[in-house]
Motif scaffolding. Structure first.
Motif, short mmCIF file in Angstrom:
data_model
loop_
_atom_site.label_atom_id
_atom_site.label_comp_id
_atom_site.label_asym_id
_atom_site.label_seq_id
_atom_site.Cartn_x
_atom_site.Cartn_y
_atom_site.Cartn_z
N GLN A 1 0.06 -12.40 4.14
CA GLN A 1 -0.49 -11.50 5.15
C GLN A 1 -0.24 -10.05 4.75
O GLN A 1 -1.09 -9.18 4.93
N GLN A 2 0.94 -9.77 4.19
CA GLN A 2 1.24 -8.41 3.70
C GLN A 2 0.21 -7.96 2.68
O GLN A 2 -0.30 -6.83 2.75
N MET A 3 -0.08 -8.83 1.74
CA MET A 3 -1.06 -8.49 0.71
C MET A 3 -2.42 -8.21 1.33
O MET A 3 -3.11 -7.26 0.94
N SER A 4 -2.80 -9.01 2.28
CA SER A 4 -4.09 -8.83 2.94
C SER A 4 -4.14 -7.50 3.68
O SER A 4 -5.14 -6.77 3.61
N TRP A 5 -3.06 -7.17 4.42
CA TRP A 5 -3.03 -5.90 5.13
C TRP A 5 -3.11 -4.72 4.18
O TRP A 5 -3.82 -3.76 4.41
N ARG A 6 -2.38 -4.79 3.07
CA ARG A 6 -2.40 -3.69 2.09
C ARG A 6 -3.78 -3.53 1.48
O ARG A 6 -4.25 -2.42 1.28
N ASP B 1 -15.63 6.35 6.75
CA ASP B 1 -16.64 5.70 7.61
C ASP B 1 -16.04 4.59 8.47
O ASP B 1 -16.75 4.00 9.28
N ASP B 2 -14.77 4.30 8.30
CA ASP B 2 -14.15 3.16 8.97
C ASP B 2 -13.24 3.53 10.13
O ASP B 2 -12.29 2.80 10.42
N GLU B 3 -13.53 4.62 10.81
CA GLU B 3 -12.63 5.09 11.86
C GLU B 3 -12.38 4.03 12.93
O GLU B 3 -11.24 3.80 13.33
N ASP B 4 -13.42 3.35 13.39
CA ASP B 4 -13.25 2.32 14.42
C ASP B 4 -12.45 1.13 13.89
O ASP B 4 -11.59 0.59 14.60
N GLU C 1 -8.83 2.05 13.70
CA GLU C 1 -8.23 2.05 15.04
C GLU C 1 -7.91 0.61 15.48
O GLU C 1 -6.83 0.34 16.02
N THR C 2 -8.83 -0.31 15.24
CA THR C 2 -8.62 -1.71 15.59
C THR C 2 -7.48 -2.30 14.76
O THR C 2 -6.60 -3.00 15.29
N PHE C 3 -7.45 -1.99 13.47
CA PHE C 3 -6.39 -2.44 12.58
C PHE C 3 -5.04 -1.92 13.06
O PHE C 3 -4.07 -2.65 13.14
N SER C 4 -5.00 -0.65 13.41
CA SER C 4 -3.77 -0.01 13.89
C SER C 4 -3.27 -0.69 15.17
O SER C 4 -2.07 -0.95 15.32
N ALA C 5 -4.18 -0.98 16.08
CA ALA C 5 -3.81 -1.66 17.32
C ALA C 5 -3.26 -3.06 17.03
O ALA C 5 -2.29 -3.51 17.65
N ASN C 6 -3.85 -3.74 16.06
CA ASN C 6 -3.38 -5.06 15.67
C ASN C 6 -1.96 -4.99 15.09
O ASN C 6 -1.10 -5.81 15.43
N ILE C 7 -1.73 -4.01 14.24
CA ILE C 7 -0.40 -3.84 13.65
C ILE C 7 0.63 -3.52 14.75
O ILE C 7 1.73 -4.07 14.75
N GLN C 8 0.26 -2.66 15.69
CA GLN C 8 1.17 -2.33 16.79
C GLN C 8 1.49 -3.57 17.61
O GLN C 8 2.64 -3.77 18.03
N GLN D 1 2.83 0.85 9.24
CA GLN D 1 2.34 1.83 10.22
C GLN D 1 2.40 3.25 9.65
O GLN D 1 1.48 4.03 9.87
N ILE D 2 3.45 3.57 8.93
CA ILE D 2 3.58 4.90 8.32
C ILE D 2 2.47 5.10 7.29
O ILE D 2 1.81 6.15 7.26
#
Length: 169
Positions: A94-99, A108-111, A114-121, A157-158
């Protein structure tokens, strides 16, 4: 001195951040080195050391990952400086996938970011909940593995914050 005792808090993962901050300010007022400028050298040094201890304790208790590590340390499990890697293959994948996802993001991927960030949180929140339960049950090795995962998630997150700054500022 035990950091929880210093702040008159119960020795547990969940900490009332308002009480922590209020107590920190009170302790700093009481022991701040500037109050002891006219005191003897030994007293000034003692107050400087006490002030440093208060600052260290506050930073440790304020952050969930450091607080969990400290609770483990108090229970005899010190993971603060270890280089041990996780044995959880699914989490490593999963770490590799997230990276890979982070590396692929563009302006172009702002949305999606944001979704990825919410998932990580949400993952961070879930890990904090798990750590609290593991510490309560005194399953210390499992808690240590969860803290290792949490450390990775907080680093992720950082990295994500840095990517957002680079792409959108």
């Amino acid at each position: 001195m035990n950091y929880f005792q210093l702040f008159s808090l119960p020795q547990q993962f969940s900490v009332d951040q308002t009480v922590l901050s209020t107590t920190y300010r009170e302790l700093q007022k009481q022991y701040h080195p500037d109050k002891f400028v006219m005191s003897a050298d030994s007293e000034r040094l003692a107050m400087m050391q006490k002030s440093t201890e208060i600052n260290d304790a506050y930073q440790t208790l304020k952050k969930s990952c450091l607080r969990a590590q400290y609770l483990l340390f108090l229970a005899g499990v010190d993971i603060a400086l270890e280089q041990r890697t996780l044995q959880d293959v699914d989490f490593l994948m999963q770490q590799m996938s997230w990276r890979e996802q982070i590396e692929a993001f563009s302006e172009d991927d702002e949305d999606e970011i944001e979704t990825f960030s919410a998932n990580i949180q949400q993952q961070v929140n879930d890990l904090e909940f798990t750590i609290e339960k593991q510490l309560q049950a005194e399953t210390l090795e499992a808690a240590a593995d969860s803290v290792r995962k949490l450390k990775f998630m907080l680093k992720l997150q950082i990295e994500l914050d840095q990517l957002e700054e680079k792409l959108f500022d």
